[in-house]
Structures are given as structure tokens and as C-alpha cells.
Design a protein around this motif. Structure first.
Motif, PDB file in Angstrom:
ATOM      1  N   THR A  91       0.812  -1.262  -0.057  1.00  0.00           N
ATOM      2  CA  THR A  91       0.179   0.018  -0.048  1.00  0.00           C
ATOM      3  C   THR A  91       0.800   1.261   0.006  1.00  0.00           C
ATOM      4  O   THR A  91       0.385   2.450  -0.931  1.00  0.00           O
ATOM      5  CB  THR A  91      -0.878   0.049   1.263  1.00  0.00           C
ATOM      6  N   TYR A 103       0.667   4.011  -2.994  1.00  0.00           N
ATOM      7  CA  TYR A 103       0.496   5.247  -2.822  1.00  0.00           C
ATOM      8  C   TYR A 103       1.609   6.169  -2.695  1.00  0.00           C
ATOM      9  O   TYR A 103       1.321   7.465  -2.053  1.00  0.00           O
ATOM     10  CB  TYR A 103      -0.974   5.506  -2.184  1.00  0.00           C
ATOM     11  N   LYS A 115      -4.426   6.039   2.478  1.00  0.00           N
ATOM     12  CA  LYS A 115      -4.584   4.543   2.501  1.00  0.00           C
ATOM     13  C   LYS A 115      -3.865   3.877   3.703  1.00  0.00           C
ATOM     14  O   LYS A 115      -3.143   2.737   3.728  1.00  0.00           O
ATOM     15  CB  LYS A 115      -4.167   3.812   1.333  1.00  0.00           C
TER      16      LYS A 115
END
Length: 436
Positions: free
Chosen positions: A221, A225, A384
Motif C-alpha cells: 500500500t 500510493y 490509505k
């Protein structure tokens, strides 16, 4: 007077820069000549202090060409890549006899050791991603040619492959194999054998203390991002979540009072937070380590803080020498722990490696409400951010007391800013009485 103070400020800044450069002259050369020799020298020197690394030494005659090549290369890497089943990647070598060999190579002048490790891993397959990168041995190859000798220094690393399931095994030059006694006998180099032996002992501990599935989700993640974090750092932090609104001076004062007489510090889960590294630089500490499971987060800081040693361990299984650090600092990490076992292993890791522990954790935003709750949604939905095991102040104190109170003195503080309420625990070992 204002003009004089400004001049003094310039002089004081220059003096600080000169002191920093004297202490890290090799890093200054790195900056000038765009190399990484100084950084790698710093890493090698400090790794000897913070890890328990045995040295494997071998001596042999070599060709003139190899001797001259090694004269130009200061350091090299030997890399053991393993999977979740404990299988080890080996290259096949059939030049003389069939044997197994670990991949490796020299560290280029323009790359850091971490960049070299990734390059070596991706030479096996360009899509390979590794993590939990850990040094396990020093290597000294003494090469002889005619009447000359040269010591070529290296380091053996172990690293876990994070994405074996997407790698086409048919496109690998070697194989992941289970290292039983028969396969071990086909390893022909002493250093490779030593790295494999250490790995076999370390693997069970890593598996027992960590939760790879949860950590992998967080790492992927963060990487996916990564651009959003850059926007966050360059815009949101600069214009919205400013240092003034976050009351950075007040917070720094609290932490500085607890660490100002210390010589070494580790941020056990630093992410992209530079707070400890700025404070360490201000206090001129001898040793500063920033650790995180995500290299994509660390890379945001690596170039800005060349004097910091960045490591890539799971905080629940830190492999450093006992009490290497005066301070272990842990900020906003508890709510990322997937279960009670991982949280207790995090505490045990910090107990092992440091004399004093500082834990900072934001109080459950849902309970605090207001801006804290809104910002938490921003972190979860936009950045996130993985992890939601938030604690109330009562739960925080209860858990810290349960983990540390028998052998440690604990002080608690609360700090509030635009982000919310922060719970701070200062944890220090009790003085032993007599021969206890």
C-alpha cells in the motif's frame, strides 16, 4: 543589533556545518562527487557495532584481471533470498562441477548498499521485490597476485521475497530449494555456507514473531500510493498541517528533555517521519538508526539524512545487539499491530535493544472526535494508511503497565495539537538492587 544577530546566526550555522562535515568528511565527499562511498563506509562501520556479525575469512591466489578489478571495488554483497516456506534461492554453477551459489556482486560507487541489494535481486528477475533485509555476516576475501595482497570486504545479507507468487519460475536462472544436508553439500563457497547456516537459525524466529501477510499489505500500500505521500509532504504538511499548528516546538521540548544526554537512538518504525533525525542532528548524537518495513517510505528520507543508518526490519523482531541504543523511540506504531502477539513482540524487541523506551501513540480519533476524526479519515481514505487498532488513554496505560511495570519506571504525559491527543509513555529500567 538585529544585523549583528543575523551575522552571528550565519556564523553559528557555518560552524555547525563545519562540525558536521568534520565528523562525516566522507559524506561531504559523497555530496560533492555524487557518490555513495562515504555512506557505505558508515554503514559497514556501524553494522559492526549494532549487529552480532561473525567474520568469514578466506585467502586465495587470483588472476591479474580479478586482482585489478577488486582494487577498484571497496565493498561487495552476498545475497540470500528466501521465501515464506524457508526455501533459498540459488544460482546453478556448472563450470567445473555442479554446485549452488548465492547471487552477489560489487557495490558500485554511485549506489548505496540498499540499491546494490535491489539491483542484485532484480538481476535474478526484474520483478522481484525483497524485504526484511538483514546483514548476517562480514566477509573478508584476501586475494593474492604475485607478491601482492588485497582484502576485499563484503557482507552477507538475507532478504525475504515479497512477491514470489507473481514471478515466473521458468525465467529464473536458478531455483528456490529446501536446504537439506544433501543440497548444503553442493554449496562450494565458505561464505555462502555461513550465510545459509545463520539463515536457518534465524528463519524460525522471524516466522514466529512476525505476521507477513499483514505487513505485506502495508508495504504494498505504501509503495502503491507513494506519490500521494509526496503530495502530502510537499503540500499538506507545508501549508495545512504546519509545524506551528502541530505545536512542533512544544512536542520537541518534551522529547528533547528525555533524550538530550543520549548518544544513540533508533526510531523503530520511522515511516517518512523525520522528527527523530532532526532532533538527533541537533543533539549531535553518535549513532542514529531509522527502521521501517517499507523501503518506499525510507527512501523519502535516505538522501536527506546521509548520516542516518536506515534498516528494513520488522519491528516485532529486531536483530540488533542487546542494549545497542540509549533510546528506542516508537511513534504511532501500536495501532498498526495486527494482534496481541505482534504488539507484545514489539515491546520485547524494544526491551532487548534499548536502555530507555519512548512510546508515542495518538488516542483513538473516534473517541476524541472533531478535527482528529476528520484527519484520520483523510489518512485512511487518501493516504490509505493501514492499521486501525487505536487505543483509548485508559487502554494505552493498561497495556503499557502490563508490558513494562515489573522492571521499569513509567511516566505518562498527554500532548494535544491539531492532529488530536497524543499519549506519551517514558519507560526506563529500574536500578537493580544489590546483586539482583
Amino acid at each position: 543589533n538585529l544585523s549583528l544577530r543575523r551575522k552571528r546566526g550565519v556564523v553559528e550555522t557555518c560552524l555547525l556545518d563545519v562540525c558536521f562535515m568534520r565528523k562525516n568528511v566522507d559524506l561531504a565527499f559523497d555530496d560533492v562527487f555524487k557518490e555513495s562511498y562515504g555512506k557505505n563506509k558508515l554503514i559497514f562501520d556501524n553494522y559492526k557495532k549494532i549487529y552480532n556479525l561473525p567474520t568469514v575469512t578466506s585467502e586465495c591466489f587470483v588472476s591479474k584481471k580479478l586482482f585489478q578489478y577488486c582494487l577498484q571495488k571497496k565493498y561487495f554483497i552476498l545475497l540470500l533470498i528466501y521465501d515464506d516456506d524457508g526455501k533459498v534461492y540459488f544460482d546453478r554453477n556448472m563450470s567445473d562441477i555442479l554446485c549452488w551459489g548465492l547471487p552477489g556482486g560489487s557495490v558500485k560507487d554511485t549506489e548505496t548498499i540498499n540499491q546494490s541489494i535491489n539491483r542484485i535481486a532484480q538481476s535474478i528477475n526484474e520483478n522481484i521485490e525483497v524485504g526484511y533485509v538483514e546483514p548476517v555476516t562480514l566477509i573478508e576475501n584476501i586475494f593474492k597476485y604475485n607478491n601482492k595482497k588485497f582484502s576485499h570486504y563484503g557482507m552477507g545479507f538475507i532478504a525475504r521475497i515479497r512477491n514470489k507468487y507473481v514471478i515466473d519460475s521458468r525465467k529464473l536462472t536458478g531455483s528456490f530449494i529446501e536446504v537439506n544436508d544433501e543440497e548444503f553439500s553442493y554449496i562450494n563457497r565458505l561464505a555462502s555456507k555461513k550465510v545459509v547456516e545463520i539463515f536457518k537459525n534465524r528463519f524460525n524466529e522471524i516466522v514466529d514473531k512476525t505476521d507477513n501477510c499483514f505487513q505485506d499489505a502495508e508495504v504494498f500500500t505504501n509503495k502503491k500510493y507513494n506519490k500521494r505521500y509526496k503530495i502530502h509532504n510537499n503540500f499538506v504538511k507545508r501549508y495545512i498541517l504546519t509545524e506551528k499548528r502541530k505545536k512542533k516546538k512544544d512536542f520537541t521540548k518534551i522529547i528533547r528533555n528525555e533524550v538530550e544526554n543520549s548518544l544513540s537512538i533508533i526510531d523503530v518504525s520511522c515511516g517518512d517521519d523525520k522528527f527523530i533525525f532532526d532532533l538527533s542532528r541537533e543533539l549531535n548524537m553518535n549513532l542514529t538508526v531509522g527502521n521501517d518495513i517499507s523501503w518506499s517510505q525510507i527512501e523519502l528520507l535516505n538522501n536527506k539524512y546521509p548520516e542516518v543508518i536506515f534498516t528494513n526490519h520488522n519491528a516485532a523482531s529486531l536483530p540488533f545487539v542487546d542494549e545497542t541504543f540509549d533510546i528506542a523511540y516508537c511513534s504511532n506504531t501500536l495501532h498498526h499491530m495486527p494482534n496481541k502477539k505482534a504488539l507484545n513482540n514489539l515491546f520485547n524487541s524494544m526491551k532487548k535493544i534499548a536502555k530507555k523506551i519512548i512510546i508515542v501513540e495518538i488516542e483513538n480519533p473516534a473517541l476524541v472526535g472533531g478535527i482528529s476524526k476528520i484527519l484520520n479519515k483523510y489518512y485512511i481514505k487518501y493516504l490509505k494508511d493501514v492499521g486501525g487498532a487505536y487505543l483509548s488513554n485508559e487502554q494505552f496505560c493498561l497495556i503499557i503497565n502490563n508490558a513494562f511495570s515489573s522492571k521499569y519506571n513509567i511516566k505518562y504525559q498527554v500532548f494535544e495539537n491539531i492532529m488530536g491527543k497524543y499519549m506519551i509513555a517514558i519507560i526506563e529500567k529500574k536500578e537493580s538492587k544489590g546483586n539482583e
